[in-house]
Design a protein around this motif. Structure first.
Motif, PDB file in Angstrom:
ATOM      1  N   SER A 200      23.201  39.996 -12.244  1.00 57.49           N
ATOM      2  CA  SER A 200      22.210  39.192 -12.964  1.00 57.49           C
ATOM      3  C   SER A 200      21.345  38.382 -12.005  1.00 57.49           C
ATOM      4  N   TRP A 201      21.992  37.840 -10.956  1.00 61.63           N
ATOM      5  CA  TRP A 201      21.300  36.954 -10.021  1.00 61.63           C
ATOM      6  C   TRP A 201      21.572  37.389  -8.587  1.00 61.63           C
ATOM      7  N   LEU A 202      20.641  37.046  -7.704  1.00 60.61           N
ATOM      8  CA  LEU A 202      20.835  37.112  -6.259  1.00 60.61           C
ATOM      9  C   LEU A 202      20.388  35.778  -5.678  1.00 60.61           C
ATOM     10  N   GLN A 203      21.246  35.169  -4.871  1.00 60.24           N
ATOM     11  CA  GLN A 203      20.909  33.917  -4.194  1.00 60.24           C
ATOM     12  C   GLN A 203      20.419  34.233  -2.780  1.00 60.24           C
ATOM     13  N   LEU A 204      19.175  33.894  -2.493  1.00 60.14           N
ATOM     14  CA  LEU A 204      18.622  34.063  -1.148  1.00 60.14           C
ATOM     15  C   LEU A 204      18.569  32.694  -0.480  1.00 60.14           C
ATOM     16  N   ASP A 205      19.367  32.520   0.565  1.00 61.55           N
ATOM     17  CA  ASP A 205      19.441  31.240   1.266  1.00 61.55           C
ATOM     18  C   ASP A 205      18.281  31.115   2.253  1.00 61.55           C
ATOM     19  N   GLU A 206      17.474  30.093   2.068  1.00 60.30           N
ATOM     20  CA  GLU A 206      16.327  29.857   2.956  1.00 60.30           C
ATOM     21  C   GLU A 206      16.323  28.409   3.468  1.00 60.30           C
ATOM     22  N   PRO A 207      17.376  28.020   4.196  1.00 57.66           N
ATOM     23  CA  PRO A 207      17.408  26.648   4.725  1.00 57.66           C
ATOM     24  C   PRO A 207      16.326  26.355   5.757  1.00 57.66           C
ATOM     25  N   SER A 208      15.736  27.387   6.363  1.00 60.44           N
ATOM     26  CA  SER A 208      14.666  27.135   7.340  1.00 60.44           C
ATOM     27  C   SER A 208      13.449  26.474   6.702  1.00 60.44           C
ATOM     28  N   LEU A 209      13.374  26.495   5.380  1.00 61.17           N
ATOM     29  CA  LEU A 209      12.245  25.848   4.698  1.00 61.17           C
ATOM     30  C   LEU A 209      12.296  24.330   4.808  1.00 61.17           C
ATOM     31  N   VAL A 210      13.446  23.762   5.166  1.00 70.78           N
ATOM     32  CA  VAL A 210      13.529  22.296   5.259  1.00 70.78           C
ATOM     33  C   VAL A 210      13.124  21.798   6.651  1.00 70.78           C
ATOM     34  N   LYS A 211      12.788  22.723   7.547  1.00 76.96           N
ATOM     35  CA  LYS A 211      12.279  22.332   8.865  1.00 76.96           C
ATOM     36  C   LYS A 211      10.753  22.236   8.808  1.00 76.96           C
ATOM     37  N   ASP A 212      10.157  21.716   9.869  1.00 78.63           N
ATOM     38  CA  ASP A 212       8.699  21.658   9.931  1.00 78.63           C
ATOM     39  C   ASP A 212       8.127  23.069   9.826  1.00 78.63           C
ATOM     40  N   MET A 213       7.140  23.237   8.966  1.00 76.56           N
ATOM     41  CA  MET A 213       6.506  24.541   8.798  1.00 76.56           C
ATOM     42  C   MET A 213       5.023  24.437   9.138  1.00 76.56           C
ATOM     43  N   SER A 214       4.581  25.313  10.011  1.00 76.15           N
ATOM     44  CA  SER A 214       3.163  25.390  10.349  1.00 76.15           C
ATOM     45  C   SER A 214       2.447  26.231   9.299  1.00 76.15           C
ATOM     46  N   ALA A 215       1.130  26.259   9.376  1.00 78.86           N
ATOM     47  CA  ALA A 215       0.361  27.116   8.470  1.00 78.86           C
ATOM     48  C   ALA A 215       0.754  28.576   8.663  1.00 78.86           C
ATOM     49  N   GLN A 216       1.061  28.940   9.907  1.00 81.62           N
ATOM     50  CA  GLN A 216       1.489  30.313  10.207  1.00 81.62           C
ATOM     51  C   GLN A 216       2.842  30.611   9.568  1.00 81.62           C
ATOM     52  N   ASP A 217       3.759  29.621   9.601  1.00 76.62           N
ATOM     53  CA  ASP A 217       5.072  29.795   8.975  1.00 76.62           C
ATOM     54  C   ASP A 217       4.925  29.996   7.466  1.00 76.62           C
ATOM     55  N   ARG A 218       4.084  29.172   6.850  1.00 77.59           N
ATOM     56  CA  ARG A 218       3.872  29.297   5.404  1.00 77.59           C
ATOM     57  C   ARG A 218       3.281  30.665   5.058  1.00 77.59           C
ATOM     58  N   ALA A 219       2.356  31.102   5.891  1.00 80.97           N
ATOM     59  CA  ALA A 219       1.731  32.408   5.639  1.00 80.97           C
ATOM     60  C   ALA A 219       2.758  33.527   5.743  1.00 80.97           C
ATOM     61  N   LEU A 220       3.670  33.423   6.736  1.00 76.97           N
ATOM     62  CA  LEU A 220       4.715  34.432   6.904  1.00 76.97           C
ATOM     63  C   LEU A 220       5.630  34.449   5.681  1.00 76.97           C
ATOM     64  N   PHE A 221       6.070  33.259   5.250  1.00 70.56           N
ATOM     65  CA  PHE A 221       6.944  33.163   4.080  1.00 70.56           C
ATOM     66  C   PHE A 221       6.271  33.759   2.842  1.00 70.56           C
ATOM     67  N   ASN A 222       5.032  33.349   2.609  1.00 69.04           N
ATOM     68  CA  ASN A 222       4.326  33.815   1.410  1.00 69.04           C
ATOM     69  C   ASN A 222       4.077  35.318   1.437  1.00 69.04           C
ATOM     70  N   LYS A 223       3.760  35.837   2.614  1.00 70.11           N
ATOM     71  CA  LYS A 223       3.487  37.271   2.719  1.00 70.11           C
ATOM     72  C   LYS A 223       4.738  38.086   2.372  1.00 70.11           C
ATOM     73  N   ILE A 224       5.890  37.602   2.843  1.00 66.48           N
ATOM     74  CA  ILE A 224       7.143  38.301   2.545  1.00 66.48           C
ATOM     75  C   ILE A 224       7.423  38.272   1.043  1.00 66.48           C
ATOM     76  N   TYR A 225       7.371  37.076   0.459  1.00 63.24           N
ATOM     77  CA  TYR A 225       7.844  36.929  -0.919  1.00 63.24           C
ATOM     78  C   TYR A 225       6.824  37.371  -1.971  1.00 63.24           C
ATOM     79  N   GLU A 226       5.548  37.296  -1.660  1.00 64.54           N
ATOM     80  CA  GLU A 226       4.559  37.784  -2.625  1.00 64.54           C
ATOM     81  C   GLU A 226       4.762  39.270  -2.902  1.00 64.54           C
TER      82      GLU A 226
END
Length: 754
Positions: A200-226
């Motif tokens: 029913s569910w899958l838990q994806l652990d993303e603790p790296s999101l609580v660190k400082d994120m640059s615009a490049q980091d956000r773009a990488l995250f969004n590109k993967i998950y979109e």
């Protein structure tokens, strides 16, 4: 109100996983027997959570060594040299974790680093030009089916793709962005298989999101998950974070098609503010309200106050992080009832989730009243004299004179050590004989005289051997010590010690953190007896060995009723007394280990000084501020990324600092050079967490690499950590090679000068 747990301690109530795995290492059980024992342990834990009423039970949080390593192998992220080893999949897995040296090959273990701001260690995945990310493993599916066969519905857990990439190391010529399409396809295949299995569910652990994120980091995250979230089918995806807040991309998270968001309300200072700014009606908020990293009872009134402010329509009560970081159960302890009432280990935290849920449903008002009794009045009586001592500290209390450059010259003249002096970090192998003898003494089966004779004999044996192989600065071996923090805590007021409070540090290594119950002062001299004895047996220098105040604090379960800064200064004053006693008893080199300095560093750089370094570094300086210029102060740090705090480390004003550096391929050297590091340094030249023995040539290569970055008169030669977990054979062989390598390099340098 439903409840959830991010992860559960996998070592077992009685460290069953540790002992069974070590039996496998010693060829005492077969692979099939190990697998059967692991399956039994997993089933026990799933049933325990189910019986506690937890609605979302995790699976795939189990690991024989490390879940990040498990994830790397699931997706074929394996160094070529390891992939070529003609070993079984399990033995290849352990080779990556521990290194391998035998007839089927010779590889070093993967780098090992601290898991965010905890004392848990993860294995660092390695990407290079040959890496092909694809789903090749089966563990996550097998364990889901295993639970289902027992009638238990679980939510599989997996390290998320962004965190996997952010924690990995990339060879020259490759970068995380190069693997987006491969990693997205591999995770999408996991979605597809879990859909087919009926998850029913899958838990994806993303603790790296609580660190400082640059615009490049956000773009990488969004590109993967979109892309990835379009592949989920019927599977619901929980995006789970912990160890802080997600202020840098909260707006992205609420817009993306996640079915649930797991947020930390314990360490996430801005989490409540973020959620109150808006939370989508269509998502479930998994509210991390039970502290997964400390052992104190939850204050229900405070938790309820937070929950009542949440605008989310659908809320699941959860732990703030995996319960991997706390012991199994308070039921296994002998504390007095009035003390035990204040503690909640992993099993009790399951009860807290259930009780909070009941209170919110209006079914258990008496539980709230009972809980509040724990937080009314003063739990302990404060030490007013100690408070005044801390209040009276001045700026000069934290400054050692004269300055480092003058002390360095004085000490070179005083000690007359050779170029590239050799030493070890402190401990020698704690054999079964040593542990058994110490346990017998603790149980009063052995008298003081007989015990002292045994310890003295071990010290004599290892001092003689160190002299024979030509080590320059010796250690007494720490045979009288059970743990580098617990040993000190036993001689300090304000500490409590659990009987079975084991927590996994890495692999099969467990630690038993003491509990800071009250104000801390030194009750009596701690290390003087055996340090003085050892020094009296030899003309060579023997280091006094202490644990620093920040590490003692960080490797304990800290109080929550006073600031950590105040607790640390209390410990610093106690250790300062020990330093001065050692000096007064003729100990000329004193090592004050701060292995865990980096551990509690805030995950966001903007908080480093205001919340940590501004008191952690001065606390260390306070410990040694009163010693003579001729007394040489060493410190040691291990298994963390130190390159970004090099100026702060230099500001500790030690005379010599040894670093773990071998698993990270001595990368720290570039930063030492770039930041004009003044302190003398001992970058570890071989990895002690692996049973493999480095050759003389291998160590010489490491020394040559060091000398390319650090002036030769600043360099010490040592292993990367203490040796108590190693066997005697590999310890002696490795150190013999270390001293031989140092002597050969000295001769090369001398010949070059001629």
């Amino acid at each position: 109100m439903t409840t959830s747990v991010i992860g559960f301690p996998r070592i077992g109530e009685n460290r069953e996983l540790k002992f069974n795995t070590e039996k496998y290492f010693r060829n005492e059980i077969t692979q099939d027997e190990l697998f059967a024992q692991a399956a039994e342990l997993r089933l026990k834990h799933w049933k325990l959570l189910q019986e506690a009423g937890v609605d979302y039970v995790p699976s795939n949080d189990f690991s024989f060594y490390d879940t990040t390593l498990d994830t790397a192998l699931l997706f074929n992220i394996i160094p070529q040299k390891a992939a070529a080893l003609k070993l079984s999949p399990l033995d290849k897995y352990f080779a990556l974790a521990r290194g391998y040296q035998g007839e089927k090959g010779d590889i070093k273990a993967l780098p090992m680093k601290k898991w965010f701001n905890t004392n848990y260690h993860y294995l660092v995945p390695q990407f290079d030009k040959t890496t092909q990310v694809k789903l090749t493993g089966n563990k996550i599916f097998a364990e889901f089916q295993e639970a289902a066969a027992a009638g238990i519905s679980t939510r599989p857990v997996l390290v998320g793709p962004y965190t996997l990439l952010s924690l990995s190391e990339f060879a020259d010529g490759v970068k995380p962005e190069d693997f987006i399409s491969q990693i997205t396809a591999a995770y999408a295949e996991v979605f597809e298989k879990l859909n087919k299995l009926g998850a029913s569910w899958l838990q994806l652990d993303e603790p790296s999101l609580v660190k400082d994120m640059s615009a490049q980091d956000r773009a990488l995250f969004n590109k993967i998950y979109e892309t990835l979230l379009t592949k989920k089918g019927q599977l619901k995806i929980l995006l789970q974070t912990y160890f802080g807040d997600v202020r840098d991309n909260y707006t992205d998270l609420v817009k993306l098609d996640f079915d649930g968001l797991g947020l930390d309300f314990i360490e996430g200072r801005k989490t409540l503010e973020l959620v109150k700014s808006g939370f989508p009606d269509g998502k479930i908020l998994f509210a991390g309200i039970i502290n997964g990293k400390n052992i104190w009872r939850n204050n229900y009134e405070q938790s309820l106050n937070i929950i009542h402010q949440l605008p989310a329509k659908h809320i699941v009560l959860s732990t703030s992080c995996s319960l991997l970081h706390v012991p199994f159960s308070v039921a296994n302890e002998d504390f007095k009832p009035e003390i035990k009432a204040h503690f909640a280990f992993a099993k009790e935290k399951l009860d807290e989730l259930g009780e909070l849920s009941s209170i919110l449903e209006g079914k258990a008002a008496e539980l709230l009243v009972k809980n509040q009794h724990l937080f009314t009045g003063n739990r302990i009586k404060s030490n007013q004299a100690l408070k005044e001592k801390i209040a009276n500290l001045t700026e000069d209390s934290f400054i050692r004179t004269p300055e480092f450059s003058k002390r360095e010259a004085i000490q070179k003249k005083e000690f007359k050590l050779p170029l590239l002096p050799t030493t070890t970090i402190g401990s020698f192998p704690q054999t079964r004989e040593v542990k058994k003898t110490r346990a017998r003494f603790k149980r009063h089966e052995l008298g003081q005289k007989e015990y002292d004779s045994f310890i003295a004999g071990k010290i004599d044996e290892w001092l003689k051997w160190q002299e024979e192989i030509g080590l320059d600065v010796l250690v007494h071996g720490e045979f009288e010590r059970n743990d580098m923090v617990e040993y000190f805590g036993q001689n300090l007021s304000g500490y409590l010690f659990s009987k079975n409070g084991w927590v996994q540090s890495y692999g099969t290594r467990g630690v038993k953190p003491p509990i800071i119950w009250g104000d801390v002062t030194r009750q009596k001299p701690i290390t003087i007896k055996w340090s003085k004895y050892a020094q009296d047996q030899t003309d060579k220098i023997v280091k006094g060995m202490l644990t620093g105040p920040v590490t003692i604090l960080n490797w304990s379960f800290p109080r929550e009723d006073i600031p950590v800064r105040e607790s640390t200064l209390q410990i610093a004053l106690a250790i300062q007394e020990e330093v001065l006693d050692l000096e007064g008893n003729g100990i000329r080199v004193i090592q004050i280990d701060e292995a865990a300095l980096r551990e509690k560093l805030p995950l966001r750089k903007s908080d480093w000084y205001s919340e940590y370094l501004d008191w952690a570094i001065p606390a260390f300086r306070l410990v040694h501020s009163k010693v003579k210029p001729e007394t040489q102060i060493h410190t040691h740090m291990c298994y963390s990324e130190f390159t970004d705090i090099i100026p702060a480390i230099d500001n500790m004003d030690a005379d010599v600092i040894s670093f773990e550096a071998s698993r990270s391929n001595l990368e720290i050297l570039d930063e030492l050079q770039a930041k004009h590091f003044q302190t003398e340094v001992g970058p570890g030249v071989y990895d002690i967490h692996s049973p493999r023995v480095p050759s003389i040539e291998e160590i010489k290569n490491a020394i040559h690499k060091i000398l390319q970055k650090v002036p030769e008169h600043k360099v010490w030669i040592n292993p990367d950590c203490g040796l108590k977990t190693r066997g005697e054979r590999e310890t002696k062989a490795s150190l013999e090679n270390l001293t031989s390598a140092a002597k050969e390099i000295r001769k090369e340098l001398e010949d070059g000068e001629r």
